[in-house]
Design a protein around this motif. Sequence first.
Motif, short mmCIF file in Angstrom:
data_model
loop_
_atom_site.label_atom_id
_atom_site.label_comp_id
_atom_site.label_asym_id
_atom_site.label_seq_id
_atom_site.Cartn_x
_atom_site.Cartn_y
_atom_site.Cartn_z
N ASN A 1 11.17 -2.80 -0.14
CA ASN A 1 11.28 -1.39 0.71
C ASN A 1 10.83 -0.89 0.24
OD1 ASN A 1 14.12 -3.53 1.22
ND2 ASN A 1 14.75 -3.37 -0.79
N VAL A 2 10.49 0.13 1.08
CA VAL A 2 8.90 1.24 1.44
C VAL A 2 10.19 2.51 1.21
CG1 VAL A 2 7.48 2.36 2.19
CG2 VAL A 2 7.61 -0.31 2.75
N THR A 3 9.60 2.99 0.32
CA THR A 3 10.68 4.59 -0.81
C THR A 3 9.68 5.62 -0.37
OG1 THR A 3 10.31 3.89 -2.66
CG2 THR A 3 12.24 3.28 -1.77
N MET A 4 8.67 5.38 0.81
CA MET A 4 7.69 6.48 0.73
C MET A 4 8.62 7.83 1.91
SD MET A 4 4.16 7.30 1.94
CE MET A 4 2.83 6.64 0.21
N GLN A 5 8.61 9.15 1.12
CA GLN A 5 9.04 9.90 2.00
C GLN A 5 8.54 9.94 3.71
OE1 GLN A 5 9.53 14.08 0.03
NE2 GLN A 5 11.44 14.39 2.05
N ALA A 6 7.16 10.17 3.35
CA ALA A 6 6.39 10.21 4.85
C ALA A 6 7.50 9.23 5.37
CB ALA A 6 4.91 10.31 4.88
N PHE A 7 6.87 7.72 4.92
CA PHE A 7 7.27 6.33 6.27
C PHE A 7 8.40 6.24 6.61
CE2 PHE A 7 8.36 2.29 5.90
CZ PHE A 7 7.44 2.02 6.81
N GLY B 1 8.89 -4.99 3.15
CA GLY B 1 7.99 -6.42 3.78
C GLY B 1 8.32 -7.26 3.09
N ASN B 2 8.26 -8.09 4.25
CA ASN B 2 8.84 -10.03 3.22
C ASN B 2 8.35 -11.16 4.21
OD1 ASN B 2 10.48 -11.75 3.45
ND2 ASN B 2 12.26 -10.57 3.17
N ILE B 3 8.39 -11.74 3.11
CA ILE B 3 7.50 -13.24 3.99
C ILE B 3 8.37 -14.01 4.67
CG2 ILE B 3 6.74 -13.55 1.08
CD1 ILE B 3 8.97 -15.63 0.86
N GLY B 4 8.95 -13.59 4.68
CA GLY B 4 10.11 -14.16 6.65
C GLY B 4 10.04 -13.22 7.50
N ASN B 5 8.56 -11.97 7.55
CA ASN B 5 9.21 -11.35 8.57
C ASN B 5 7.90 -11.64 9.52
OD1 ASN B 5 10.26 -8.80 7.29
ND2 ASN B 5 8.79 -8.09 6.71
N LEU C 1 0.83 -1.25 0.01
CA LEU C 1 -0.50 0.45 0.22
C LEU C 1 0.80 1.56 -0.14
CD1 LEU C 1 -2.93 1.49 0.11
CD2 LEU C 1 -2.62 0.90 2.73
N LEU C 2 2.13 1.09 1.15
CA LEU C 2 2.78 2.53 0.83
C LEU C 2 3.67 2.77 -0.46
CD1 LEU C 2 3.71 1.97 4.12
CD2 LEU C 2 2.72 3.97 3.42
N GLU C 3 3.57 1.89 -1.41
CA GLU C 3 3.97 1.85 -2.84
C GLU C 3 3.43 2.23 -3.37
OE1 GLU C 3 8.00 1.78 -2.82
OE2 GLU C 3 7.86 2.86 -1.37
N SER C 4 2.05 2.15 -3.17
CA SER C 4 1.36 2.01 -4.59
C SER C 4 1.54 3.51 -4.36
CB SER C 4 -0.46 1.50 -4.17
OG SER C 4 -0.69 1.69 -2.79
N ASP C 5 0.51 3.82 -5.80
CA ASP C 5 0.10 5.61 -5.90
C ASP C 5 -0.65 5.76 -4.67
OD1 ASP C 5 1.85 4.88 -8.18
OD2 ASP C 5 -0.31 4.89 -9.22
N VAL C 6 -1.46 5.56 -4.07
CA VAL C 6 -2.45 6.10 -3.30
C VAL C 6 -2.13 5.93 -1.81
CG1 VAL C 6 -4.70 5.33 -4.99
CG2 VAL C 6 -4.06 3.80 -2.83
N PHE D 1 6.69 -4.07 13.51
CA PHE D 1 7.63 -4.20 12.68
C PHE D 1 8.10 -4.04 11.12
CE2 PHE D 1 9.91 -8.53 12.43
CZ PHE D 1 9.95 -8.31 11.36
N ILE D 2 7.20 -3.32 10.65
CA ILE D 2 7.42 -2.15 9.47
C ILE D 2 8.72 -1.21 9.27
CG2 ILE D 2 5.32 -1.31 8.65
CD1 ILE D 2 6.39 -2.03 5.87
N MET D 3 7.30 -0.31 10.63
CA MET D 3 8.64 1.34 10.72
C MET D 3 9.86 0.51 11.24
SD MET D 3 6.03 3.72 12.55
CE MET D 3 5.77 2.64 14.71
N THR D 4 10.11 -0.42 11.84
CA THR D 4 11.52 -1.09 12.28
C THR D 4 12.41 -1.46 11.21
OG1 THR D 4 10.59 -1.90 14.59
CG2 THR D 4 12.56 -2.07 14.20
N THR D 5 11.95 -2.30 10.47
CA THR D 5 12.85 -2.83 9.14
C THR D 5 12.20 -2.45 8.02
OG1 THR D 5 11.04 -4.34 7.86
CG2 THR D 5 12.43 -5.37 10.41
#
Length: 360
Positions: A151-157, A257-261, A90-95, A250-254
């Motif tokens: 890997n989430v690259t959204m600036q706000a995140f 997103g990964n299937i092993g999370n 979701l974070l890497e999508s346009d919305v 968890f995603i705030m720490t790493t």
Amino acid sequence: MGALNTTKTKLSNSNLLFLIAAVIFVLMYVFAIISFPRSFLQFQTFFDLFNLNAALIIMTLGLSIVMIVGGIDISIGSVCGLVTMACAMLLESDVGSVWGALLLALGIGIAFGLLHGYLIAYLDIQPFIITLAGLFLAKGLVTTLHKDPINVTMQAFVKLRDFKMVIPWLGTKNRLGVFIPCEIKPGVIVVVVLVVLFAALMKWSRFGRNVYAVGGNSQSALMLGINVKRTIFFSYVICGLTSGIAGFVFIMTTGAGNIGNGALFEIKAIASNVIGGILLNGGVGNLLGAPIGTLTLLIINELIRAAGVQSNYQAIISGLLLYLFIVMQSVVMSLRGRREFRLALLAPWLRLPGMKKAEN
């Protein structure tokens, strides 16, 4: 007061096991400081236990309520992994937005909690079987959504991920003598807030009292007018909610997103609760034992790693220590039960002639 009345002021089973867990934690940390002072004497090392493992502590808190009510949930790790992957997409999508990802995380967690709670409480299906199905469902959904890491690259995140609260008056000096203040990540704040809220919920609310009553003896709780099914249902809803929160933390720490999370987090959470003094058969446990047990397990792993022990031996040593904690709890509860039984047998003989005045 008489001899019988003095027994009423003794520690409850929950508080006794929590006290034992807290003492073990302190002893383990003191041993770590003595063995590896360069590492464990630094304040940041202690805070990093929270910074890097906030998601696990949050999951352990939610699972502790389910264990006290007499249930189990082995799907929480997979639900956490599903949340991280869904939020990353979701974070890497346009919305995508941070608030949208948070709502998605809470929604996924609550959905699994509602499903498990209804099937277990109202259809009376074994918790292990239902949550095992939830484990497979969550894992299947993760691989269906995306198989590769995101890997989430959204600036706000990224700003939220990199945000750190600095404690200027607490820290350590490096080898050059430069003072480095301690840093706390947002996940630690979430842990503190949840610990306070859940501790108050379990101690002072009707729901908390009902959880202990149902876990101790569901038939007796039913005769007392407690809605057993509703109590079990909301216990699983809370557990699902914490799994969603843990996934977002968890995603705030790493930051990915990964299937092993979240892999094996459910096992670590169960072990942490057992170490923290929460019994698997329900009815006994202090909610504060959940973070204490988690920290104890983490310190044991850090000690093993610092000693240079191979990674394959870490699980072996952790398993043996878990055996030790379970046996110790069983012995303590058995000895305590025998003492109470002997006092009950001696009760008629403990009322001496001069005791009435003392009681008054």
